[in-house]
Scaffold this active site. Structure first.
Site, PDB file in Angstrom:
ATOM      1  N   GLY A  33      23.431   3.133   2.792  1.00 29.75           N
ATOM      2  CA  GLY A  33      24.361   3.701   3.746  1.00 29.75           C
ATOM      3  C   GLY A  33      23.383   4.098   5.090  1.00 29.75           C
ATOM      4  O   GLY A  33      22.142   4.103   4.996  1.00 29.75           O
ATOM      5  N   ASP A  85      19.781   9.568  -2.074  1.00 26.02           N
ATOM      6  CA  ASP A  85      20.861   8.843  -1.422  1.00 26.02           C
ATOM      7  C   ASP A  85      22.083   9.623  -0.887  1.00 26.02           C
ATOM      8  O   ASP A  85      22.191  10.885  -1.096  1.00 26.02           O
ATOM      9  CB  ASP A  85      21.556   7.984  -2.774  1.00 26.02           C
ATOM     10  CG  ASP A  85      22.617   6.849  -2.217  1.00 26.02           C
ATOM     11  OD1 ASP A  85      22.658   6.621  -0.936  1.00 26.02           O
ATOM     12  OD2 ASP A  85      23.035   6.206  -3.188  1.00 26.02           O
ATOM     13  N   GLY A  86      22.685   9.178  -0.146  1.00 23.17           N
ATOM     14  CA  GLY A  86      23.970   9.843   0.427  1.00 23.17           C
ATOM     15  C   GLY A  86      25.045   9.898  -0.366  1.00 23.17           C
ATOM     16  O   GLY A  86      24.891   9.456  -1.633  1.00 23.17           O
ATOM     17  N   ALA A  87      26.132  10.443   0.063  1.00 21.87           N
ATOM     18  CA  ALA A  87      27.548  10.582  -0.643  1.00 21.87           C
ATOM     19  C   ALA A  87      28.677  10.503   0.446  1.00 21.87           C
ATOM     20  O   ALA A  87      28.249  10.871   1.600  1.00 21.87           O
ATOM     21  CB  ALA A  87      27.495  11.852  -1.493  1.00 21.87           C
ATOM     22  N   ASP A  88      29.899  10.111   0.065  1.00 23.01           N
ATOM     23  CA  ASP A  88      30.952  10.232   0.864  1.00 23.01           C
ATOM     24  C   ASP A  88      31.751  11.657   0.701  1.00 23.01           C
ATOM     25  O   ASP A  88      32.140  12.050   1.648  1.00 23.01           O
ATOM     26  CB  ASP A  88      31.889   9.009   0.334  1.00 23.01           C
ATOM     27  CG  ASP A  88      31.286   7.824   0.704  1.00 23.01           C
ATOM     28  OD1 ASP A  88      30.884   7.433   1.675  1.00 23.01           O
ATOM     29  OD2 ASP A  88      31.006   6.942  -0.455  1.00 23.01           O
ATOM     30  N   GLY A 100      31.170   4.147  -0.585  1.00 23.03           N
ATOM     31  CA  GLY A 100      31.729   3.767   0.760  1.00 23.03           C
ATOM     32  C   GLY A 100      31.160   2.528   1.488  1.00 23.03           C
ATOM     33  O   GLY A 100      31.583   1.681   2.153  1.00 23.03           O
ATOM     34  N   GLU A 107      23.951   1.910  -7.426  1.00 20.75           N
ATOM     35  CA  GLU A 107      23.459   3.120  -7.190  1.00 20.75           C
ATOM     36  C   GLU A 107      23.772   4.018  -8.356  1.00 20.75           C
ATOM     37  O   GLU A 107      22.871   4.760  -8.770  1.00 20.75           O
ATOM     38  CB  GLU A 107      24.481   4.026  -6.061  1.00 20.75           C
ATOM     39  CG  GLU A 107      24.314   3.230  -4.665  1.00 20.75           C
ATOM     40  CD  GLU A 107      25.386   3.717  -3.877  1.00 20.75           C
ATOM     41  OE1 GLU A 107      24.973   3.650  -2.528  1.00 20.75           O
ATOM     42  OE2 GLU A 107      26.415   4.345  -4.184  1.00 20.75           O
ATOM     43  N   LYS A 125      30.620  16.651   4.389  1.00 19.62           N
ATOM     44  CA  LYS A 125      30.783  15.773   3.229  1.00 19.62           C
ATOM     45  C   LYS A 125      31.207  16.926   1.888  1.00 19.62           C
ATOM     46  O   LYS A 125      31.552  16.490   0.822  1.00 19.62           O
ATOM     47  CB  LYS A 125      29.565  14.958   2.554  1.00 19.62           C
ATOM     48  CG  LYS A 125      29.074  14.070   3.783  1.00 19.62           C
ATOM     49  CD  LYS A 125      30.008  12.737   3.845  1.00 19.62           C
ATOM     50  CE  LYS A 125      29.629  11.731   4.710  1.00 19.62           C
ATOM     51  NZ  LYS A 125      28.295  10.951   4.299  1.00 19.62           N
TER      52      LYS A 125
HETATM   53  C1  5RP Z   1      27.211   3.681  -0.343  1.00 18.90           C
HETATM   54  C2  5RP Z   1      27.316   5.048  -0.542  1.00 18.90           C
HETATM   55  C3  5RP Z   1      26.757   6.140   0.676  1.00 18.90           C
HETATM   56  O1  5RP Z   1      25.833   6.671  -0.069  1.00 18.90           O
HETATM   57  C4  5RP Z   1      27.852   6.769   1.149  1.00 18.90           C
HETATM   58  O2  5RP Z   1      29.162   5.777   1.523  1.00 18.90           O
HETATM   59  C5  5RP Z   1      27.308   7.498   2.368  1.00 18.90           C
HETATM   60  O3  5RP Z   1      27.244   6.832   3.531  1.00 18.90           O
HETATM   61  P1  5RP Z   1      26.556   7.260   4.663  1.00 18.90           P
HETATM   62  O4  5RP Z   1      25.208   7.879   4.467  1.00 18.90           O
HETATM   63  O5  5RP Z   1      26.622   6.249   5.610  1.00 18.90           O
HETATM   64  O6  5RP Z   1      27.391   8.527   5.037  1.00 18.90           O
HETATM   65  O7  5RP Z   1      27.770   5.389  -1.595  1.00 18.90           O
HETATM   66  O8  5RP Z   1      27.662   2.901  -1.359  1.00 18.90           O
END
Ligand code: 5RP
Length: 224
Positions: A33, A85-88, A100, A107, A125
């Site tokens: 992401g 990692d990020g998250a939605d 997302g 993941e 978020k």
């Molecule tokens: C990808 C993910 C991402 O971590 C999540 O969608 C957040 O994305 P971004 O950092 O672009 O806001 O789960 O599958």
């Protein structure tokens, strides 16, 4: 600050968080992401100190390699020290919605191996109850209609994500209008539907730390 500036700040904070703990043997798990991409680019600045990475998507693996950072198959490493990692969405228990970017299954696999899951996200978020963001579910293609009907029975509105095939060759259903007050039970229930590969709830194994980008600076949150 813009959302991108907040993401950049948490990407840099994650680098500072792990940097003192890195050694010649460390393996870093890398998410997918836009926030993870900023972390990858920051990691490129210290690539000489990076022993090995494993990636949760082909896109992240390609980005790591473009920086000259070594990327390994998860099967050939015997541990993953950190997963970044990020998250939605995240709630106060650091239970997440992810996927997302359609990379949820890989993941979740890297998360399962990682000793510490460091989530990086901007303050938009953080939510009280998960589910405003539609919940991604990775599904074996032939089970699409069956799984969609089962998700309707659970109270959601599944929508097929047109034109998206995951790195594993599957499709994504995004479940709209689906508030998730009991994330542990919901994660297990959806994973129990035949044809589901996994769903984007990370509650059975939530993040250990959330580095949250806010206008007052990066906050370090742990599960309440
Ligand atoms: C990808 C993910 C991402 O971590 C999540 O969608 C957040 O994305 P971004 O950092 O672009 O806001 O789960 O599958």
């Amino acid at each position: 600050m813009t959302q991108d500036e907040l993401k950049q700040a948490v990407a840099e904070a994650a680098l500072e968080y792990i940097r003192p703990k890195l050694d010649d043997d460390s393996v870093i798990g890398i998410g997918t992401g836009s926030t993870a991409n900023m972390f990858i680019d920051a990691l490129g600045g210290i690539k000489g100190q990076v022993n090995a990475c494993v990636a949760s998507s082909e896109a992240s693996a390609d980005r790591l390699k473009s920086h000259g950072i070594p990327v390994y198959d998860l099967n050939v490493v015997d541990k993953v020290d950190f997963y970044i990692d990020g998250a939605d969405e995240s709630n106060a228990a650091l239970q997440l919605i992810k996927g997302g970017g359609a990379a949820l299954t890989r993941e979740k696999i890297v998360t399962a191996v990682a000793e510490e899951f460091i989530c990086i996200a901007d303050e938009s978020k953080l939510v009280h109850t998960l589910g405003t963001f539609p919940l991604p579910v990775e599904v074996i293609p032939m089970a699409r209609s069956h799984v969609a009907r089962e998700l309707v029975k659970l109270g959601g509105d599944p929508i097929y994500r047109e034109g998206v095939i995951t790195d594993n060759g599957n499709i994504i259903l995004d479940v709209y209008n689906f508030a998730i007050p009991q994330a542990l039970a919901t994660e297990a229930k959806i994973n129990g539907i035949t044809g589901v590969v996994t769903n984007g709830l990370f509650a059975l194994k939530p993040a250990d730390v959330l580095l949250l980008g806010t206008s007052e600076g990066v906050k370090t949150l742990r599960a309440e």
